[in-house]
Design a protein around this motif. Sequence first.
Motif, PDB file in Angstrom:
ATOM      1  N   PHE A 244     -30.414 110.813 -56.034  1.00  0.00           N
ATOM      2  CA  PHE A 244     -29.008 110.098 -56.436  1.00  0.00           C
ATOM      3  C   PHE A 244     -29.128 109.759 -57.864  1.00  0.00           C
ATOM      4  O   PHE A 244     -28.116 109.783 -58.501  1.00  0.00           O
ATOM      5  CB  PHE A 244     -28.683 109.128 -55.379  1.00  0.00           C
ATOM      6  CG  PHE A 244     -27.292 108.404 -55.673  1.00  0.00           C
ATOM      7  CD1 PHE A 244     -26.208 109.046 -55.196  1.00  0.00           C
ATOM      8  CD2 PHE A 244     -27.060 107.370 -56.529  1.00  0.00           C
ATOM      9  CE1 PHE A 244     -25.043 108.300 -55.678  1.00  0.00           C
ATOM     10  CE2 PHE A 244     -26.005 106.471 -56.648  1.00  0.00           C
ATOM     11  CZ  PHE A 244     -24.949 107.162 -56.322  1.00  0.00           C
ATOM     12  N   TYR A 245     -30.329 109.338 -58.156  1.00  0.00           N
ATOM     13  CA  TYR A 245     -30.431 108.574 -59.495  1.00  0.00           C
ATOM     14  C   TYR A 245     -31.132 109.720 -60.515  1.00  0.00           C
ATOM     15  O   TYR A 245     -31.354 109.080 -61.588  1.00  0.00           O
ATOM     16  CB  TYR A 245     -31.519 107.404 -59.312  1.00  0.00           C
ATOM     17  CG  TYR A 245     -30.678 106.393 -58.774  1.00  0.00           C
ATOM     18  CD1 TYR A 245     -30.065 105.248 -59.318  1.00  0.00           C
ATOM     19  CD2 TYR A 245     -30.861 106.217 -57.172  1.00  0.00           C
ATOM     20  CE1 TYR A 245     -29.411 104.419 -58.694  1.00  0.00           C
ATOM     21  CE2 TYR A 245     -30.366 105.102 -56.571  1.00  0.00           C
ATOM     22  CZ  TYR A 245     -29.741 104.160 -57.364  1.00  0.00           C
ATOM     23  OH  TYR A 245     -29.087 103.234 -56.730  1.00  0.00           O
ATOM     24  N   LYS A 246     -31.062 110.914 -60.275  1.00  0.00           N
ATOM     25  CA  LYS A 246     -31.909 111.932 -61.393  1.00  0.00           C
ATOM     26  C   LYS A 246     -31.244 111.955 -62.510  1.00  0.00           C
ATOM     27  O   LYS A 246     -31.788 112.415 -63.559  1.00  0.00           O
ATOM     28  CB  LYS A 246     -31.796 113.023 -60.493  1.00  0.00           C
ATOM     29  CG  LYS A 246     -30.624 114.051 -60.338  1.00  0.00           C
ATOM     30  CD  LYS A 246     -30.871 115.187 -59.799  1.00  0.00           C
ATOM     31  CE  LYS A 246     -29.681 116.097 -59.374  1.00  0.00           C
ATOM     32  NZ  LYS A 246     -29.396 116.341 -58.129  1.00  0.00           N
ATOM     33  N   ASP A 247     -29.805 111.575 -62.705  1.00  0.00           N
ATOM     34  CA  ASP A 247     -29.301 111.834 -64.171  1.00  0.00           C
ATOM     35  C   ASP A 247     -28.734 110.513 -64.501  1.00  0.00           C
ATOM     36  O   ASP A 247     -27.692 110.112 -64.170  1.00  0.00           O
ATOM     37  CB  ASP A 247     -28.197 112.909 -64.277  1.00  0.00           C
ATOM     38  CG  ASP A 247     -27.754 112.980 -65.709  1.00  0.00           C
ATOM     39  OD1 ASP A 247     -28.126 112.186 -66.453  1.00  0.00           O
ATOM     40  OD2 ASP A 247     -26.902 114.077 -65.765  1.00  0.00           O
TER      41      ASP A 247
ATOM     42  N   ILE B 242     -24.108 106.538 -52.415  1.00  0.00           N
ATOM     43  CA  ILE B 242     -25.432 106.519 -51.816  1.00  0.00           C
ATOM     44  C   ILE B 242     -25.719 106.983 -50.690  1.00  0.00           C
ATOM     45  O   ILE B 242     -26.415 107.740 -50.055  1.00  0.00           O
ATOM     46  CB  ILE B 242     -26.380 105.174 -52.270  1.00  0.00           C
ATOM     47  CG1 ILE B 242     -26.284 105.046 -53.759  1.00  0.00           C
ATOM     48  CG2 ILE B 242     -27.731 105.358 -51.799  1.00  0.00           C
ATOM     49  CD1 ILE B 242     -26.665 103.430 -54.236  1.00  0.00           C
ATOM     50  N   HIS B 243     -24.968 106.216 -49.688  1.00  0.00           N
ATOM     51  CA  HIS B 243     -25.031 106.376 -48.189  1.00  0.00           C
ATOM     52  C   HIS B 243     -24.414 107.996 -47.836  1.00  0.00           C
ATOM     53  O   HIS B 243     -25.433 108.621 -47.032  1.00  0.00           O
ATOM     54  CB  HIS B 243     -24.075 105.758 -47.358  1.00  0.00           C
ATOM     55  CG  HIS B 243     -24.298 104.206 -47.142  1.00  0.00           C
ATOM     56  ND1 HIS B 243     -23.565 103.187 -47.048  1.00  0.00           N
ATOM     57  CD2 HIS B 243     -25.697 103.766 -47.059  1.00  0.00           C
ATOM     58  CE1 HIS B 243     -24.110 102.049 -46.608  1.00  0.00           C
ATOM     59  NE2 HIS B 243     -25.638 102.571 -46.918  1.00  0.00           N
ATOM     60  N   LEU B 244     -23.541 108.497 -48.522  1.00  0.00           N
ATOM     61  CA  LEU B 244     -23.211 110.024 -48.471  1.00  0.00           C
ATOM     62  C   LEU B 244     -24.318 110.774 -49.000  1.00  0.00           C
ATOM     63  O   LEU B 244     -24.506 111.925 -48.150  1.00  0.00           O
ATOM     64  CB  LEU B 244     -21.904 110.383 -49.251  1.00  0.00           C
ATOM     65  CG  LEU B 244     -21.366 111.554 -49.070  1.00  0.00           C
ATOM     66  CD1 LEU B 244     -20.858 111.670 -47.741  1.00  0.00           C
ATOM     67  CD2 LEU B 244     -20.168 111.691 -49.923  1.00  0.00           C
ATOM     68  N   ALA B 245     -24.860 110.459 -49.999  1.00  0.00           N
ATOM     69  CA  ALA B 245     -25.967 111.279 -50.236  1.00  0.00           C
ATOM     70  C   ALA B 245     -27.150 111.127 -49.208  1.00  0.00           C
ATOM     71  O   ALA B 245     -27.760 112.410 -48.902  1.00  0.00           O
ATOM     72  CB  ALA B 245     -26.523 110.872 -51.917  1.00  0.00           C
ATOM     73  N   VAL B 246     -27.555 110.069 -48.967  1.00  0.00           N
ATOM     74  CA  VAL B 246     -28.736 109.932 -47.906  1.00  0.00           C
ATOM     75  C   VAL B 246     -28.345 110.600 -46.631  1.00  0.00           C
ATOM     76  O   VAL B 246     -29.396 111.289 -46.036  1.00  0.00           O
ATOM     77  CB  VAL B 246     -28.963 108.374 -47.974  1.00  0.00           C
ATOM     78  CG1 VAL B 246     -30.095 108.360 -46.664  1.00  0.00           C
ATOM     79  CG2 VAL B 246     -29.631 107.863 -49.070  1.00  0.00           C
TER      80      VAL B 246
ATOM     81  N   THR C 163     -34.256 114.430 -42.124  1.00  0.00           N
ATOM     82  CA  THR C 163     -35.607 113.649 -41.736  1.00  0.00           C
ATOM     83  C   THR C 163     -35.515 112.542 -42.411  1.00  0.00           C
ATOM     84  O   THR C 163     -34.745 112.202 -43.371  1.00  0.00           O
ATOM     85  CB  THR C 163     -36.583 114.574 -41.993  1.00  0.00           C
ATOM     86  OG1 THR C 163     -36.775 114.675 -43.591  1.00  0.00           O
ATOM     87  CG2 THR C 163     -36.904 115.989 -41.318  1.00  0.00           C
ATOM     88  N   ALA C 164     -36.409 111.459 -42.127  1.00  0.00           N
ATOM     89  CA  ALA C 164     -36.612 110.289 -43.025  1.00  0.00           C
ATOM     90  C   ALA C 164     -37.030 110.721 -44.354  1.00  0.00           C
ATOM     91  O   ALA C 164     -36.511 109.943 -45.326  1.00  0.00           O
ATOM     92  CB  ALA C 164     -37.607 109.276 -42.325  1.00  0.00           C
ATOM     93  N   LYS C 165     -37.851 111.448 -44.545  1.00  0.00           N
ATOM     94  CA  LYS C 165     -38.367 112.069 -45.842  1.00  0.00           C
ATOM     95  C   LYS C 165     -37.249 112.503 -46.689  1.00  0.00           C
ATOM     96  O   LYS C 165     -36.982 112.152 -47.949  1.00  0.00           O
ATOM     97  CB  LYS C 165     -39.449 112.990 -45.691  1.00  0.00           C
ATOM     98  CG  LYS C 165     -39.900 113.682 -47.016  1.00  0.00           C
ATOM     99  CD  LYS C 165     -40.973 114.734 -46.743  1.00  0.00           C
ATOM    100  CE  LYS C 165     -41.211 115.655 -48.069  1.00  0.00           C
ATOM    101  NZ  LYS C 165     -41.896 117.006 -47.758  1.00  0.00           N
ATOM    102  N   ALA C 166     -36.418 113.455 -46.121  1.00  0.00           N
ATOM    103  CA  ALA C 166     -35.345 114.021 -46.851  1.00  0.00           C
ATOM    104  C   ALA C 166     -34.314 113.125 -47.118  1.00  0.00           C
ATOM    105  O   ALA C 166     -33.884 113.250 -48.229  1.00  0.00           O
ATOM    106  CB  ALA C 166     -34.752 115.210 -45.969  1.00  0.00           C
ATOM    107  N   LYS C 167     -33.959 112.171 -46.176  1.00  0.00           N
ATOM    108  CA  LYS C 167     -33.117 110.923 -46.617  1.00  0.00           C
ATOM    109  C   LYS C 167     -33.664 110.159 -47.755  1.00  0.00           C
ATOM    110  O   LYS C 167     -32.965 109.721 -48.759  1.00  0.00           O
ATOM    111  CB  LYS C 167     -32.907 109.966 -45.605  1.00  0.00           C
ATOM    112  CG  LYS C 167     -32.085 110.852 -44.593  1.00  0.00           C
ATOM    113  CD  LYS C 167     -31.813 109.913 -43.124  1.00  0.00           C
ATOM    114  CE  LYS C 167     -31.062 110.763 -42.153  1.00  0.00           C
ATOM    115  NZ  LYS C 167     -30.553 110.041 -41.133  1.00  0.00           N
TER     116      LYS C 167
END
Length: 196
Positions: free
Chosen positions: A90-93, A70-74, A79-83
């Motif tokens: 990360f949870y899309k599938d 999760i940290h790697l994805a974020v 930007t805060a929005k992008a994070k």
Amino acid sequence: MFTKAEKTKQFILETAIPLYNVKGIAGVSIDDVLNATKLTKGCLYGHFQSKEDLSEQVIDLALKKTVDKIHLAVAGGKTAKAKVFAFLDFYKDPIQTYVPGGCPIFNTATEVDDNHPVMKEKVAAVIKAGQQEMTKLLEEGIQNGEFSNKLNPPVLAFKLVAAVEGGLIMCRIMDTVKPMHALIKSLKSELEQYIS
């Protein structure tokens, strides 16, 4: 550099993660782990004192690996929005999760709630830390002018995490990703309402 014993122990833990994530702590037997690793009982107990010790170490590693992913994805967001969006994506599938069986944090949380106080504390710590990190990210977005100060970071952080974790289990049970995609789109739209 890992010693041979450390490599073997790591192999056992890594091999056991999907077993525990699919079957749960109560559902996994030592024989399941032995069959998956092709090791002997003596070898296994040379690395772990008991099934409880093995279970705790497997869950520890599963939680750590999940948090790291999760940290790697974020971290990819600029930007805060992008994070926040990266966290949601990360949870899309919910069907093809990176560890078979769904989210190890959620799976462990539901199983240990009443039966494993030590592991319950570990999962609670992971969930609390995740909430705090999301809250901090939303607060940073307000401070840097991305989001309006009408946004309530702790409330929205809880909503985002609760929604995706709940959506994950519901989509897995219904065997469909469509509701999760709609949920993530809706959560993103909600966040965008706070863009300054």
